[in-house]
Design an enzyme around this catalytic site. Structure first.
Site, PDB file in Angstrom:
ATOM      1  N   HIS A  15      29.351  49.399  42.168  1.00 43.72           N
ATOM      2  CA  HIS A  15      29.792  48.237  42.976  1.00 43.72           C
ATOM      3  C   HIS A  15      29.949  46.928  42.198  1.00 43.72           C
ATOM      4  CE1 HIS A  15      30.464  46.708  47.288  1.00 43.72           C
ATOM      5  NE2 HIS A  15      30.852  45.754  46.394  1.00 43.72           N
ATOM      6  N   HIS A  70      32.459  43.844  41.079  1.00 43.79           N
ATOM      7  CA  HIS A  70      33.858  43.311  40.796  1.00 43.79           C
ATOM      8  C   HIS A  70      33.830  42.575  39.510  1.00 43.79           C
ATOM      9  CE1 HIS A  70      34.690  43.892  45.225  1.00 43.79           C
ATOM     10  NE2 HIS A  70      33.537  43.599  45.335  1.00 43.79           N
ATOM     11  N   HIS A  93      35.488  49.251  50.751  1.00 46.08           N
ATOM     12  CA  HIS A  93      34.464  48.062  51.363  1.00 46.08           C
ATOM     13  C   HIS A  93      34.594  48.721  52.788  1.00 46.08           C
ATOM     14  CE1 HIS A  93      34.299  46.132  47.411  1.00 46.08           C
ATOM     15  NE2 HIS A  93      33.789  45.440  47.935  1.00 46.08           N
ATOM     16  N   GLU A 110      30.620  45.750  55.856  1.00 46.18           N
ATOM     17  CA  GLU A 110      29.974  44.792  55.119  1.00 46.18           C
ATOM     18  C   GLU A 110      29.690  43.433  56.290  1.00 46.18           C
ATOM     19  OE1 GLU A 110      32.123  42.473  52.086  1.00 46.18           O
ATOM     20  OE2 GLU A 110      30.460  41.459  51.174  1.00 46.18           O
ATOM     21  N   ASP A 163      27.629  43.660  42.757  1.00 49.75           N
ATOM     22  CA  ASP A 163      28.809  43.145  43.575  1.00 49.75           C
ATOM     23  C   ASP A 163      29.538  42.127  42.668  1.00 49.75           C
ATOM     24  OD1 ASP A 163      30.957  42.975  45.467  1.00 49.75           O
ATOM     25  OD2 ASP A 163      29.391  42.167  47.125  1.00 49.75           O
ATOM     26  N   ASP A 164      29.127  40.603  42.709  1.00 49.61           N
ATOM     27  CA  ASP A 164      29.614  39.749  42.257  1.00 49.61           C
ATOM     28  C   ASP A 164      28.442  39.073  41.367  1.00 49.61           C
ATOM     29  OD1 ASP A 164      32.623  39.929  43.116  1.00 49.61           O
ATOM     30  OD2 ASP A 164      31.244  39.873  44.963  1.00 49.61           O
TER      31      ASP A 164
HETATM   32  N1  ADE Z   1      35.551  40.966  46.425  1.00 46.53           N
HETATM   33  C1  ADE Z   1      34.582  40.650  45.852  1.00 46.53           C
HETATM   34  N2  ADE Z   1      33.385  40.618  46.094  1.00 46.53           N
HETATM   35  C2  ADE Z   1      33.714  41.283  47.552  1.00 46.53           C
HETATM   36  C3  ADE Z   1      32.749  41.603  48.750  1.00 46.53           C
HETATM   37  N3  ADE Z   1      31.365  41.576  48.600  1.00 46.53           N
HETATM   38  N4  ADE Z   1      33.355  42.021  49.773  1.00 46.53           N
HETATM   39  C4  ADE Z   1      34.833  42.085  49.820  1.00 46.53           C
HETATM   40  N5  ADE Z   1      35.551  41.793  48.879  1.00 46.53           N
HETATM   41  C5  ADE Z   1      34.945  41.237  47.691  1.00 46.53           C
HETATM   42 ZN    ZN Z   2      32.255  44.011  46.715  1.00 50.48          ZN
END
Ligand code: ADE
Ligand code: ZN
Length: 335
Positions: free
Chosen positions: A14, A16, A194, A197, A275-276
């Site tokens: 996971h 991005h 997703h 969350e 994630d990011d």
């Molecule tokens: N795009 C990038 N990170 C995300 C996240 N945690 N939830 C939804 N969209 C995303």
């Molecule tokens: Zn994500």
């Protein structure tokens, strides 16, 4: 424990690619493309990374991506992530990309995917890290726009293992995209989404029953619904959990309150992911360290989390077994 975590063979499921954009690289690419950011310095950008929820993050995440224009930009972004992941002993990764963030600004789909794919191929050859690519539809946009994006992806089918769903969750339930995911499945793409969350367990049910997902991205609201927990355990549906992301976006107040250990103990196939990472304060090592220290995880817990990720990956059964054998060899040497 920190050294053990660092050395542990890991898979990331996971991630991005636009979320790996470190401010230093953002400024460098902005400068060479003549695109000005509203921030004056790297420090100023980092100071702006104080989020209150998912939307407050997404606003700045889409802003940063505006400097990406050329194939080389997407290559550089992807290479930087793969190099970092490889340095942390991530040996396999499954990368999300958001084509609509770029095509809606006039950047051709081809430019985006050629840059990303080129770096993935080079990283496998030069660094030994394997990777797969998952196209995500932006759920705040229309189902028709998602279908158009799927059409654009078809000529690059061999480079894309699956499709997913990301961006603003609440108010955009999975069922909004039922038709596009049905078409994607017919075209042979594996499905993820997703869900859970910020959105309710109902969205997780929809992802499972309407979209036919192989994995749920996040899913941390699952324990609110005991029937859902039972289903996830029975069917061994993996959850790609992102601990530091959940803290930064205020899904949990503190790492000590995170439910990943609780879900692991319930028998849910949970995995650890970043994630990011450029926005949330850490890559894979930092995510593992945060939960190990905050939730007092044992070496066996860490092993199980890593094994879950190899099992939940889109590698072939033989490739999975090879990675798990390597993980077992590592564990024997460290116990
Ligand atoms: N795009 C990038 N990170 C995300 C996240 N945690 N939830 C939804 N969209 C995303
Ligand atoms: Zn994500």
């Amino acid at each position: 424990m920190r050294e053990f975590i660092h050395q542990l063979p890991k898979a990331e499921l996971h991630l991005h690619i636009e979320g790996t954009f470190e401010p230093e690289l953002m400024f460098e690419i902005g400068r060479r493309n003549g695109v000005k950011l509203r921030f004056k310095s790297v420090d100023e950008v980092r100071k702006a990374y104080a989020f209150t929820d998912l939307q407050s993050f997404l606003d700045i995440y889409y802003e940063g991506a505006q400097v990406l224009l050329k194939e080389q930009d997407f290559y550089d972004l992807t290479w930087a992530y793969l190099k970092k992941a490889s340095e942390q002993n991530v040996c396999h990764t499954e990368i999300f990309f958001d084509p609509q963030t770029h095509t809606d600004r006039g950047v051709p789909f081809e430019t985006v995917i050629k840059g990303i794919h080129g770096a993935m191929a080079d990283a496998e050859a030069k660094l030994g890290i394997t990777s797969k690519l998952i196209l995500c539809f932006l759920r705040h946009l229309s189902a028709e726009a998602a279908m158009e994006t799927l059409e654009q992806a078809l000529p690059y089918k061999e480079w894309i293992i699956g499709v997913g769903l990301d961006s603003s969750e609440v108010g955009h339930p999975p069922k909004k995209f039922a038709a596009v995911f049905k078409r994607a499945e017919e075209e042979g793409f594996l499905i993820v989404a997703h869900a859970g969350e910020e959105g309710p367990p109902e969205y997780i049910w929809q992802a499972l029953k309407t979209l036919n997902v192989r994995r749920i991205d996040h899913g941390v609201r699952s324990p609110e619904d005991p029937e859902l927990v039972k289903y996830l355990v029975e069917h061994q549906i993996p959850l790609t959990v992102c601990p530091l992301s959940n803290i930064k976006l205020c899904v949990f107040d503190r790492i000590e309150d995170h439910n990943i250990k609780e879900m692991l103990d319930m028998g849910i196939k949970v995995t650890v992911n970043s994630d990011d990472p450029a926005y949330f304060g850490g890559y894979m090592d930092e995510n593992f360290i945060a939960i190990q220290e905050g939730l007092h995880l044992s070496r066996e817990d860490l092993y199980q989390l890593s094994k879950n990720a190899f099992e939940a990956s889109f590698l072939t059964p033989d490739e999975k077994q090879k990675r798990i054998d390597e993980l077992d060899t590592f564990m024997k040497a460290h116990s």
